[in-house]
Design a protein around this motif. Structure first.
Motif, PDB file in Angstrom:
ATOM      1  N   ALA A 107      -7.236 -11.025  26.007  1.00 45.21           N
ATOM      2  CA  ALA A 107      -7.347 -12.372  26.470  1.00 45.21           C
ATOM      3  C   ALA A 107      -7.653 -12.685  27.916  1.00 45.21           C
ATOM      4  N   LEU A 108      -7.360 -11.877  28.808  1.00 45.06           N
ATOM      5  CA  LEU A 108      -7.536 -11.915  30.147  1.00 45.06           C
ATOM      6  C   LEU A 108      -9.215 -11.555  30.325  1.00 45.06           C
ATOM      7  N   LEU A 109      -9.616 -10.629  29.654  1.00 43.84           N
ATOM      8  CA  LEU A 109     -11.099 -10.231  29.985  1.00 43.84           C
ATOM      9  C   LEU A 109     -12.073 -11.600  29.565  1.00 43.84           C
ATOM     10  N   GLN A 110     -11.538 -11.993  28.003  1.00 36.98           N
ATOM     11  CA  GLN A 110     -12.337 -13.069  27.526  1.00 36.98           C
ATOM     12  C   GLN A 110     -12.197 -14.298  28.429  1.00 36.98           C
ATOM     13  N   SER A 111     -11.346 -14.356  29.068  1.00 33.93           N
ATOM     14  CA  SER A 111     -11.379 -15.661  30.077  1.00 33.93           C
ATOM     15  C   SER A 111     -12.518 -15.344  31.048  1.00 33.93           C
ATOM     16  N   ILE A 112     -12.911 -14.013  31.402  1.00 29.82           N
ATOM     17  CA  ILE A 112     -13.792 -13.914  32.344  1.00 29.82           C
ATOM     18  C   ILE A 112     -15.336 -14.036  31.481  1.00 29.82           C
ATOM     19  N   THR A 113     -15.258 -13.462  30.414  1.00 32.26           N
ATOM     20  CA  THR A 113     -16.548 -13.852  29.758  1.00 32.26           C
ATOM     21  C   THR A 113     -16.794 -15.324  29.423  1.00 32.26           C
ATOM     22  N   ASP A 114     -15.726 -16.105  29.024  1.00 36.10           N
ATOM     23  CA  ASP A 114     -16.173 -17.561  28.904  1.00 36.10           C
ATOM     24  C   ASP A 114     -16.498 -18.177  30.326  1.00 36.10           C
ATOM     25  N   SER A 115     -16.348 -17.761  31.195  1.00 40.68           N
ATOM     26  CA  SER A 115     -16.724 -18.535  32.393  1.00 40.68           C
ATOM     27  C   SER A 115     -18.234 -18.411  32.769  1.00 40.68           C
ATOM     28  N   GLY A 116     -19.056 -17.805  32.176  1.00 38.76           N
ATOM     29  CA  GLY A 116     -20.388 -17.532  32.507  1.00 38.76           C
ATOM     30  C   GLY A 116     -20.959 -16.535  31.835  1.00 38.76           C
ATOM     31  N   ASP A 117     -22.311 -16.139  32.292  1.00 37.91           N
ATOM     32  CA  ASP A 117     -23.339 -14.986  31.620  1.00 37.91           C
ATOM     33  C   ASP A 117     -23.473 -14.071  32.683  1.00 37.91           C
ATOM     34  N   GLY A 118     -22.966 -14.117  34.085  1.00 36.67           N
ATOM     35  CA  GLY A 118     -23.197 -13.224  34.954  1.00 36.67           C
ATOM     36  C   GLY A 118     -24.699 -12.980  35.359  1.00 36.67           C
ATOM     37  N   LYS A 119     -25.706 -13.861  34.922  1.00 37.88           N
ATOM     38  CA  LYS A 119     -26.926 -13.540  35.260  1.00 37.88           C
ATOM     39  C   LYS A 119     -27.679 -14.128  36.358  1.00 37.88           C
ATOM     40  N   SER A 120     -26.864 -15.431  37.088  1.00 36.24           N
ATOM     41  CA  SER A 120     -27.432 -15.887  38.068  1.00 36.24           C
ATOM     42  C   SER A 120     -26.240 -16.482  38.950  1.00 36.24           C
ATOM     43  N   LEU A 138     -13.060  -3.410  36.493  1.00 38.20           N
ATOM     44  CA  LEU A 138     -12.751  -3.263  35.051  1.00 38.20           C
ATOM     45  C   LEU A 138     -13.524  -4.090  34.448  1.00 38.20           C
ATOM     46  N   TYR A 139     -13.835  -5.077  34.492  1.00 34.34           N
ATOM     47  CA  TYR A 139     -14.629  -5.981  33.534  1.00 34.34           C
ATOM     48  C   TYR A 139     -16.085  -5.197  33.235  1.00 34.34           C
ATOM     49  N   MET A 140     -16.716  -4.682  34.395  1.00 33.78           N
ATOM     50  CA  MET A 140     -18.132  -4.028  34.275  1.00 33.78           C
ATOM     51  C   MET A 140     -17.798  -2.677  33.562  1.00 33.78           C
ATOM     52  N   VAL A 199     -21.017  -0.482  31.964  1.00 34.97           N
ATOM     53  CA  VAL A 199     -22.164  -0.244  33.144  1.00 34.97           C
ATOM     54  C   VAL A 199     -21.570   0.556  34.202  1.00 34.97           C
ATOM     55  N   GLN A 200     -22.651   1.315  34.906  1.00 34.79           N
ATOM     56  CA  GLN A 200     -22.255   1.918  36.069  1.00 34.79           C
ATOM     57  C   GLN A 200     -22.683   1.168  37.422  1.00 34.79           C
ATOM     58  N   LEU A 201     -21.722   1.274  38.168  1.00 35.13           N
ATOM     59  CA  LEU A 201     -22.040   0.483  39.589  1.00 35.13           C
ATOM     60  C   LEU A 201     -23.061   1.365  40.276  1.00 35.13           C
ATOM     61  N   GLN A 202     -24.069   0.381  40.923  1.00 35.17           N
ATOM     62  CA  GLN A 202     -25.082   1.198  41.876  1.00 35.17           C
ATOM     63  C   GLN A 202     -24.947   0.949  43.203  1.00 35.17           C
ATOM     64  N   GLU A 203     -24.541  -0.499  43.366  1.00 35.47           N
ATOM     65  CA  GLU A 203     -24.762  -0.946  44.695  1.00 35.47           C
ATOM     66  C   GLU A 203     -23.820  -2.590  44.624  1.00 35.47           C
ATOM     67  N   ASP A 244     -27.099   0.478  32.876  1.00 35.28           N
ATOM     68  CA  ASP A 244     -26.340   0.729  31.505  1.00 35.28           C
ATOM     69  C   ASP A 244     -26.282   2.047  30.873  1.00 35.28           C
ATOM     70  N   LYS A 245     -25.701   2.195  29.865  1.00 31.87           N
ATOM     71  CA  LYS A 245     -25.667   3.342  29.133  1.00 31.87           C
ATOM     72  C   LYS A 245     -27.202   4.049  28.912  1.00 31.87           C
ATOM     73  N   ASP A 246     -28.012   3.032  28.871  1.00 28.44           N
ATOM     74  CA  ASP A 246     -29.493   3.454  28.598  1.00 28.44           C
ATOM     75  C   ASP A 246     -30.328   3.858  29.560  1.00 28.44           C
ATOM     76  N   GLY A 247     -29.786   3.396  30.940  1.00 31.26           N
ATOM     77  CA  GLY A 247     -30.462   3.478  32.123  1.00 31.26           C
ATOM     78  C   GLY A 247     -31.133   2.538  32.821  1.00 31.26           C
ATOM     79  N   LYS A 248     -30.917   1.154  31.967  1.00 35.59           N
ATOM     80  CA  LYS A 248     -31.712   0.223  32.446  1.00 35.59           C
ATOM     81  C   LYS A 248     -30.863  -0.474  33.402  1.00 35.59           C
ATOM     82  N   GLN A 249     -31.635  -0.936  34.674  1.00 41.46           N
ATOM     83  CA  GLN A 249     -30.949  -1.397  35.721  1.00 41.46           C
ATOM     84  C   GLN A 249     -30.998  -2.895  35.654  1.00 41.46           C
TER      85      GLN A 249
END
Length: 216
Positions: A129-142, A157-159, A165-169, A187-192
């Protein structure tokens, strides 16, 4: 000299007012947190989870620096398979702050490790429920659709648990009066990719802490 005195008085008055407002914000947030936390503990899952997270953050209901150290200790115990120790710490953190995502994650994983599936499911539901409230707030793309996170720990924790996904910067960005955490990840496939999280609440917490430190 008179002009300088007027400026100094004005600055001191502004500092005094801003400190009072910060204190008022904290007290109001704590009252809101108490109201919502009581409902959650009574089994009400239909609350405004974002409001609970914000109230907990602005009200600083967690156990300060001790809480951070406790979380590190709990994760170390979890990684070593010391589930009872990790659970104990997670539950103690929850007692201070039922909106703490790390506390619920620790409790959930520990209960699974202990084979206490029924209790684990209850923790998973609260965490979801806590994490879903983050998901519902946007899409993180911009910047315009940034996810809303109240603390940097929520962001991380959300990431890790939702996005896998793995933090790079990680850097902070300010635009149009708002603060953002801009994180480059892989991400797990190496996509940046680059993800955006609104960081206004975290900055408000830091500014309030700075103001209190100035007046000690």
């Amino acid at each position: 000299m008179k002009i300088i005195r007027i400026i100094v008085v004005a600055i001191l008055a502004w500092i005094s007012v801003s400190s009072a407002l910060a204190a008022d914000d904290m007290q109001a947030a704590r009252a809101k947190y108490s109201e919502l936390a009581a409902k959650v503990r009574a089994g009400d899952l239909g609350i405004d989870w974002k409001a609970l997270r914000v109230a907990a953050a602005i009200g600083e209901v967690e156990d300060g620096s001790e809480g951070f150290r406790a979380i590190d200790k709990a994760y170390a115990a979890l990684n070593k398979g010391e589930f009872a120790d990790a659970l104990k710490i997670g539950r103690e953190i929850e007692d201070h702050n039922i909106a703490d995502v790390d506390a619920h994650y620790l409790a959930w994983r520990s209960l699974v490790g202990l084979g206490r599936e029924g209790e684990a499911e209850k923790e998973r539901v609260l965490l979801a429920a806590l994490l879903q409230s983050i998901t519902d707030s946007g899409d993180g793309k911009s910047v315009k659709t940034a996810w809303f996170a109240t603390t940097i720990r929520e962001t991380y924790l959300y990431m890790g648990s939702v996005l896998n996904v793995q933090l790079q910067e990680h850097r902070t960005w300010k635009q149009d009066g708002h603060y953002y955490d801009v994180v480059a990840v892989k991400d797990k496939d190496g996509k940046q990719m680059v993800l955006w999280f609104n960081a206004d609440t975290e900055m408000q917490r830091q500014e309030a802490a700075g103001e209190r430190a100035m007046h000690k």
